[in-house]
Design a protein around this motif. Structure first.
Motif, PDB file in Angstrom:
ATOM      1  N   ARG A 187       0.533  -0.478  -4.746  1.00 24.84           N
ATOM      2  CA  ARG A 187      -0.708  -1.036  -5.265  1.00 24.84           C
ATOM      3  C   ARG A 187      -1.283  -0.179  -6.387  1.00 24.84           C
ATOM      4  N   ASP A 206       0.853  -1.189   0.000  1.00 29.78           N
ATOM      5  CA  ASP A 206       0.000   0.000   0.000  1.00 29.78           C
ATOM      6  C   ASP A 206       0.891   1.242   0.000  1.00 29.78           C
ATOM      7  N   PHE A 242      -7.815  -5.480  -0.539  1.00 30.08           N
ATOM      8  CA  PHE A 242      -6.389  -5.212  -0.348  1.00 30.08           C
ATOM      9  C   PHE A 242      -6.069  -4.831   1.100  1.00 30.08           C
TER      10      PHE A 242
END
Lengths: 321, 308
Positions: free
Chosen positions: B53, B26, B70
């Motif tokens: 990401r 992330d 995610f």
């Protein structure tokens, strides 16, 4: 900002302010040199306890753990203690000059812990080494070899650090000094509170100090102690002074202006105890380096100056160097 | 946590280096960026490729990424296209790193895997809060990483500080059993006005041949002991400190427990065979503080024959 975030920010301001690591490096050199050459556990004393019929009277937790891990034929033996002694001494020398500082400081700290704990497992346990041994461990967990060390010199030679210009600042180079200040204050406070809790205010009646001082002075044949134990009024004054230093020492954490006075009080306390009662607590005096390095001149720059103003209200030390 | 492995992936697509393990993290989370920096620093062999990401076109290159939430954690795309998620991904990363790969097996131990997954899930769910709490730009610094002019939280050191302070402050509660955390309670008892005196004592073991062994040993304060790093000559007759001798033998003797003399003699005889101890002598002298100085009373010797 939530309350939790404000608390974390305050915690960081107190324990992790920026510093170039110079103060920590100076403290490393002073403390390690003293430990290596003055307070290092005596191998002769360690080996005295070995031999037939050897048994721990009050094994320290560290020694109990080691004994559980290692067979009796391995530790403690003359061979293992001698090997540990020399490994610790070499690690101390490396820590002093700052070569592989983290690793050598860790070995030096752990070696000292084991040697002292071993000596104190035979029925006699004292305080002086405790805080200094903790500080040695802090050195291993902090960038104490970043300045004034062979490591730093090698980094420069290899081009990994700039040859000139201001050194980079770290946020992990002051916490060992601040934590040592806090532990010193806790130790003194603990001593003062114990006297009041067990002895009450009558601890300051003069007779108490006379008796304790006379007993120790006789045991160690100290003429000054024998003389002072007969001075009742002086003992009242000294008793009040002792409690004042012990109970007020924590103010060094919050009021920097009091630091010189309380350190001076502590110096008189320890030297006085030694010359009148024969108890050497000089490791505490060495740890005063955690305060004295804060008197180093600071580099002048606007951001640091503003940082110092904030930090002054926290635990002791200014931000740089 | 969702299914920790997803198949199939497409790590071998032309846009990614062949044979590389791909780590997808992330990029909006400072804590995650910092953690990946740490991993990258340790990935000396460059075995992994690191992609945020939100990298454009990443789902086209690794189709399996579109599956699942995610927020469940980092994705590690193996060479065969398997996608490891969260704690399992961290285990896979560890297996690619020098030194760490030798410890990666520990993840498969009982209890460790479910525990690691739970902890990871908590960290993943709170990563933005952690990032905010970590200071400017959410840039948390992990232990052992120095050299940058940046302040931040140090969870390991902070925990250490709290533990040390708690252990020291808690000595009142648990006593001083755990050196070096001790109660500083010396000289704590009060005394009232009474004559000031102290008994000075010597403890002597007399052997069959008439030799006298002085037993109360007080260690001297010596400096530069490092330079005397050699063994003591001979064996100390007792191998005990003065405190222990007083507690185990001298005080019981003075309290009239004559068997203490036999126990003391046995200990000495064990360490010093050949000339057995037959008698323990305790010499006492009362020293009093008077107006004109210290007054020493007559020395008295008590003999405790070793009875068998």
């Amino acid at each position: 900002m939530t309350r939790w975030e404000r608390a974390i920010a305050a915690w960081n301001r107190i324990w992790f302010p920026p510093s170039t690591g110079l103060r920590l490096a100076l403290a490393r050199i002073v403390v390690v040199a003293c430990q290596l050459f003055i307070f290092f556990p005596s191998l002769r004393e360690q080996l005295r306890f070995l031999g037939p019929g050897r048994e721990y009277i009050e094994p320290q937790a560290l020694i109990s753990g080691l004994s559980a891990l290692l067979p009796a034929g391995v530790f403690p033996t003359a061979g293992s203690l001698t090997l540990l002694f020399w490994i610790t001494a070499v690690a101390g020398a490396l820590t002093l000059v700052g070569l592989a500082t983290r690793a050598s400081a860790l070995v030096f700290a752990l070696g000292n812990w084991v040697l002292v704990a071993h000596q104190y497992s035979y029925g006699e346990k004292h305080h002086p080494e405790a805080l200094l041994c903790l500080f040695l461990l802090f050195l291993a967990l902090s960038p104490s070899g970043r300045r004034l060390s062979l490591d730093a010199w090698i980094r420069r030679r290899l081009g990994k650090a700039p040859d000139s210009g201001p050194p980079a600042e770290l946020s992990t180079a002051l916490w060992p000094l601040k934590l040592t200040q806090l532990l010193l204050a806790l130790a003194y406070f603990s001593a003062g509170v114990c006297k009041l809790a067990f002895g009450g205010l009558t601890w300051m009646n003069g007779y108490t100090l006379q008796q304790h001082m006379f007993a120790d002075a006789v045991r160690s044949s100290l003429p000054l102690g024998l003389w002072m134990a007969r001075q009742h009024s002086l003992c009242i004054l000294v008793s009040v002074g002792i409690l004042a230093v012990e109970l007020l020492f924590f103010l060094t954490l919050f009021v920097p202006r009091l630091v010189p006075f309380l350190l001076l009080g502590g110096l008189f306390l320890h030297v006085g105890i030694y010359v009148t009662m024969g108890a050497p607590f000089f490791q505490f005096l060495v740890l005063y380096v955690a305060y004295s390095v804060s008197f180093l001149p600071r580099r002048e720059s606007a951001p640091e100056a503003s940082g110092e103003v904030r930090l002054r209200s926290g635990l002791g030390l200014p931000a740089s160097p | 946590m969702s299914d920790p492995t997803q198949k199939p992936g497409a790590a071998g697509s032309p846009d990614l280096p062949a044979g590389a393990v791909v780590v997808v993290y992330d990029g909006d989370c400072g804590f995650c960026r910092r953690s990946v920096d740490e991993i990258r620093r340790r990935d000396r062999d460059k075995r992994m490729v690191y992609l945020p990401r939100r990298t454009p076109g990443i789902e086209a290159r690794i189709p399996g990424l579109a599956e699942g939430d995610f927020d469940t954690g980092i994705r590690v795309v193996d060479r065969d296209g398997t996608i490891h998620v969260g704690a399992d991904g961290i285990r896979h990363i560890a297996s690619q790193l020098p030194v760490w790969r030798r410890l990666a097996w520990a993840y498969d131990l009982p209890v460790i895997r479910p525990l690691a997954r739970r902890i990871y899930a908590w960290v993943a769910a709170n990563r933005m809060r952690i990032s905010q709490a970590c200071g400017p730009e959410g840039a948390c610094r992990l232990p052992g990483h120095e050299g940058e002019n940046r302040s931040g939280t140090h969870p390991f050191i902070s925990a250490l500080i709290l533990c040390v302070v708690a252990l020291q402050a808690g000595t009142f509660a648990y006593g001083s059993r755990f050196w070096p955390f001790m109660v500083y309670s010396m000289y704590r008892e009060s005394e009232g006005p009474r004559p000031i005196f102290q008994w000075k004592r010597r403890v002597i073991a007399r052997t069959a041949s008439g030799e006298n062994l002085e037993l109360l040993h007080t260690p001297e304060m010596r400096t530069f002991t490092i330079f005397e790093g050699h063994a003591a000559k001979g064996i100390d007759p007792l191998g005990l400190n003065s405190f222990a001798i007083r507690k185990l033998y001298l005080n019981p003797l003075l309290d009239g427990e004559v068997d203490a003399a036999r126990r003391l003699a046995d200990r000495i005889n064990l360490r010093r065979p050949g000339d057995p101890v037959v008698e323990i002598l305790v010499e006492s002298q009362k020293l009093s503080a008077g107006g004109d100085g210290v007054v020493a009373g007559p020395a008295k010797t008590q003999a405790f024959p070793v009875q068998r």
